[in-house]
Enzyme design. Structure first.
Site, PDB file in Angstrom:
ATOM      1  N   GLU A  57       0.856  -1.173   0.000  1.00 20.41           N
ATOM      2  CA  GLU A  57       0.000   0.000   0.000  1.00 20.41           C
ATOM      3  C   GLU A  57       0.895   1.226   0.000  1.00 20.41           C
ATOM      4  OE1 GLU A  57      -3.725   2.138   2.348  1.00 20.41           O
ATOM      5  OE2 GLU A  57      -2.710   0.454   3.308  1.00 20.41           O
ATOM      6  N   CYS A 247      -6.527   1.421   2.814  1.00 21.93           N
ATOM      7  CA  CYS A 247      -7.405   2.590   2.897  1.00 21.93           C
ATOM      8  C   CYS A 247      -7.410   3.413   1.615  1.00 21.93           C
ATOM      9  CB  CYS A 247      -6.992   3.464   4.078  1.00 21.93           C
ATOM     10  SG  CYS A 247      -7.385   2.753   5.695  1.00 21.93           S
ATOM     11  N   ASN A 379     -12.416  -3.307   1.282  1.00 26.59           N
ATOM     12  CA  ASN A 379     -11.348  -3.365   2.269  1.00 26.59           C
ATOM     13  C   ASN A 379     -11.843  -2.785   3.590  1.00 26.59           C
ATOM     14  OD1 ASN A 379      -8.328  -3.284   3.172  1.00 26.59           O
ATOM     15  ND2 ASN A 379      -9.045  -1.188   3.489  1.00 26.59           N
ATOM     16  N   GLU A 380     -11.958  -3.620   4.599  1.00 25.10           N
ATOM     17  CA  GLU A 380     -12.231  -3.151   5.971  1.00 25.10           C
ATOM     18  C   GLU A 380     -13.480  -2.290   6.098  1.00 25.10           C
ATOM     19  OE1 GLU A 380      -8.998  -1.207   7.897  1.00 25.10           O
ATOM     20  OE2 GLU A 380      -7.681  -2.919   7.790  1.00 25.10           O
TER      21      GLU A 380
END
Length: 825
Positions: A57, A247, A379-380
């Protein structure tokens, strides 16, 4: 990745003993006896070649200023306050003479909005990253620039530092009134990490995409990767590369970068922004507080994966934001567009060169497919119902057109809790192939949870452990992660993929710790955690050989400690504190009518007594702990009144407080006032023990009651039981797993001894016929050892051991990870 809070700086041994779960050894030379019993005839879980991988990331300047080898910062003059409030279009540039950044119809192309207008006789100088542009004596560097000059111009390209020139200056004749790319090579005459690149013009000229690349990139590829960093990834021999986030994927606008959307600069990472010629790629604000140029894009990620023999595993937005944003996008047309983009991505990766997106890939230099087999959606996401409704639409579309692609879901940002449970149930009910779990927990949590996957449903979705770390880069962090990894391997029939996170950190641009690989503009070094990952990833084996081991005698003492009050980005008032023992006798009473002399301020913020209440008044301060009482207290009730006055969150009521890094607290109205949880801190590293959604009202007084009995804790809010937990899981420091390497015939005995006592171990290999000599690789160091640019305290040591037999004894050093490769005959 989830935005869990912690403090760093763990003590040498306390993380094993702080909760009273294992005894502290008296001396490092102490020895504890264990046995390991192996059953070579039994058949354990098959381990896939893709078991361990890496997660890239763009955080901590991992891409621009990191893995992406470009040496010029802000090469296209696109920096803006949307990226970082301190940025301007000339960030990292200085002007001698007259120059201005222009955004008008004379630009290079529609997606490259800005360019530099440089006046005659003027120059601009770029400072690069960190201390400057790094060059090595004798190495070649490729300069390029897009330029136009209506009347023609001569550009002079020079490299220098404060000690003088770093390369012979070169001249470039700009001969066209329209945009064109000009290139020249520079050879460094000496080594420097403080270089500056200057472009001077004899006449008025427009410049864009000012670039300087080392010729010596990874595998010599153009628009390539920084060699030392890519080599560190390759040395792990990862089975997969997960990219690009994180994120970056599930935050910001889901719109594209176009006139129709107003050229939005805070968008989710969308793959079509990142392919094609670099000068035509979009720019974007990075969630972590800087700009991302997308010079390192999807094509480069696929190429890296192929170069190192890893499976590419891209992550695409699900149109539900996370990482604190937590919003579901309700736009059907936009959802359809993102689903189509995902189908187009698969065509880009796998389609023939004659297909629409396969042709784009071929034009970029790769006619053959990349063989994409897995793709992750989302994602999350912290809104499991909203996420899963959209996930199902993505999955249906992908499976209809590409039935061989495995579509991966996720379970939110934590290892447990309401979101986790809801997400897992949705995934099970829909028979999802694989679920991505993420967690960043304390070293103790990793020691306590080696058996996490032992009880997972073997017939349910498989697990992708896409992000995990133990909140530090000391060797003890690596030890506890290693102990946990033995449990991952033992459960390789359930845990199919696992990757530590984050991968990279530029030491001068850090947003997140810990990190696997650290670097600056001239050097890179492996963390202790990296050495653990490398040892496991290079010695996986093909199948688990069932084995058992004795444990460490544990001492389950009651939870002990004083009490505390705190806040986080909030002002709050506390009153009527009362602590009583199990028989009702008062240990502490304080209505603050006579001040706050019983309390010790150990955190940040500003505390004072106001109108008979104890008030923390700094709305920006985090972890403002004050404590009172005796650290030896146990079996008590803590009651207090709490009122939020202003700020982002609620209250923090602590118990079992031993010191500033070891305590429990009930975090009521945490995570931007969205949930409440009990967190345990051990040497500063926190783990969540129980959590529920919930918020706190400003101005309302809450009655808080915490009952501690032994290791059982029950919590009451306004007279109603909020929840309870029992913290009685031993932090076992001795862990092992055995695997078999089919190619070599080796039994690989992997042992982690995360304590200050050597582990004298009787090993029984059953009826296996083995050679007498084993190849041994050992990682051993002080628990607080940390690798740095100048010191490698944690590194593997290889040796041989000649005492192997069907039954033999081996003493594993204190604080060590040891792999014995034993040849079967």
């Amino acid at each position: 990745m989830s935005r869990t809070r912690w403090r760093l700086g763990l003590g040498a041994t306390a993380f094993l003993v702080a909760a009273g779960l294992v005894p502290a050894p008296a001396h490092a030379e102490d020895v504890t006896d264990y046995t390991i019993t192996v059953d070579p005839a039994a058949k354990g879980a098959k381990i896939d070649d893709t078991m361990y991988g890496v997660f890239f990331e763009d955080i901590n300047r991992a891409a621009d200023g990191g893995l992406y080898a470009e040496l010029v910062q802000n090469r296209s003059f696109e920096y803006a306050t949307a990226d970082n409030s301190s940025y301007t279009p000339l960030t990292s540039w200085t002007v001698d003479g007259t120059a201005q950044v222009v955004n008008d119809g004379g630009r290079l192309n529609e997606r490259n909005r800005n360019y530099l207008s440089l006046s005659a006789g003027s120059s601009v100088t770029n400072a690069g990253y960190n201390t400057g542009i790094h060059v090595d004596q004798g190495k070649k560097y490729d300069f390029s620039v897009w330029a136009r000059a209506d009347a023609g111009a001569t550009l002079t390209i020079s490299l220098q530092d404060t000690d003088g020139t770093l390369a012979t200056a070169r001249k470039v004749a700009v001969t066209k009134s329209g945009w064109a790319r000009y290139k020249v090579a520079l050879t460094a005459t000496r080594t420097s990490s403080h270089g500056r690149l200057t472009v001077a013009s004899s006449a008025a000229a427009a410049l864009d995409m000012v670039s300087l690349f080392p010729r010596d990139t990874y595998r010599g590829e153009p628009n390539g990767l920084r060699k030392d960093l890519a080599e560190k990834i390759a040395a792990l021999h990862p089975g997969f590369v997960r990219f690009p986030g994180g994120c970056l994927v599930n935050t910001g606008s889901m719109e594209d970068y176009s006139q129709a959307s107003g050229w939005q600069r805070k968008r989710s990472y969308q793959w079509k922004d990142t392919v094609g010629p670099v000068e035509q790629r979009a720019t974007n604000a990075n969630f972590w507080g800087y700009n991302q140029s997308y010079g390192l894009g999807y094509y480069e990620y696929f190429r890296l994966s192929e170069d190192i023999g890893a499976m590419p595993l891209p992550v695409v937005p699900a149109l539900v934001t996370g990482c604190g944003q937590n919003k579901a996008v309700a736009d059907e047309a936009l959802l359809r567009r993102h689903i189509q983009d995902t189908l187009d991505l698969i065509e880009f990766a796998n389609g023939p060169a004659s297909s629409t997106w396969g042709k784009v890939r071929a034009q970029m230099g790769h006619a053959k497919p990349f063989h994409l087999t897995h793709i992750e959606v989302g994602n999350e996401e912290n809104l499991p119902d909203e996420f899963f409704a959209r996930f199902k639409e993505f999955r249906a579309a992908i499976q209809a057109k590409y039935p061989d692609i495995q579509v991966i879901s996720n379970s939110g940002p934590d290892d447990s809790g309401t979101t986790f449970d809801t997400a897992w149930q949705l995934n099970k009910d829909a028979k999802v192939d694989m679920v991505d779990e993420h967690y960043y927990n304390s070293p103790q949590w990793f020691l306590q949870n080696n058996d996490r996957y032992d009880s997972y449903d073997r017939s349910g979705p498989k697990v992708f452990l896409g992000e995990y770390a133990s909140q530090g880069n000391t060797f003890k962090n690596g030890l506890t992660e290693a102990a946990f990894m033995t449990g991952l391997e033992r459960n390789a029939d359930v845990v199919k993929l696992a990757s530590y996170a984050p991968l990279f950190a530029n030491e001068d641009y850090v947003q997140w710790r810990p990190d696997l690989i650290w670097f600056n503009n001239h050097a890179s070094w492996n963390s202790a955690n990296y050495e653990v990952q490398k040892l496991f990833m290079n010695n996986v084996g093909d199948r688990v050989v069932p084995s058992t081991a004795t444990g460490t005698p544990s001492l389950l003492a009651p939870i002990t400690g004083a009490v505390g009050l705190s806040t986080w980005a909030t002002t709050a008032a506390y009153d009527d504190v009362r602590v009583t023992d199990a028989d009702g006798r008062a240990l502490l009473t304080d209505d603050f009518s006579s001040g706050a002399a019983q309390w010790t301020h150990t955190g940040g913020g500003s505390w004072s007594v106001q109108d008979g209440q104890y008030v923390q008044t700094d709305v920006n301060a985090e972890n403002t702990m004050v404590s009172a009482g005796d650290p030896s207290w146990h079996d008590y009730d803590l009651k207090v009144k709490a009122t939020k006055k202003a700020g982002k969150e609620g209250f923090l009521v602590a118990f079992g407080v031993k010191d500033t890094g070891n305590y429990y607290w009930w975090n009521i109205g945490g995570w931007n006032n969205t949930q409440s949880a009990v967190e345990q801190a051990v040497d500063g590293g926190k783990s969540t023990l129980i959590s529920k959604p919930g918020s706190v009202e400003t101005g309302r007084a809450y009655d808080i009651d915490v009952k501690v009995r032994g290791r059982q804790v029950t919590l009451y809010l306004d007279g109603q039981e909020w929840g309870s937990f029992k913290d009685d899981k031993p932090a076992e420091p001795f862990r092992q797993v055995v695997t078999r390497d089919q190619k070599t015939g080796d039994l690989i005995v992997k042992v982690v001894n995360a304590q200050d006592a050597a582990a004298r171990t009787a090993i029984d290999l059953g009826r296996a016929k083995v050679a007498s000599r084993a190849r041994v690789t050992t990682l051993a160091a002080a628990p607080d050892a940390v690798n740095s640019e100048t010191s490698t305290a944690v590194a593997p040591v290889t040796s041989t051991f000649d005492g192997v037999a069907g039954k033999f004894s081996y003493t594993f050093p204190a604080n060590s990870v040891t792999f014995l490769r034993i040849r079967q005959r």
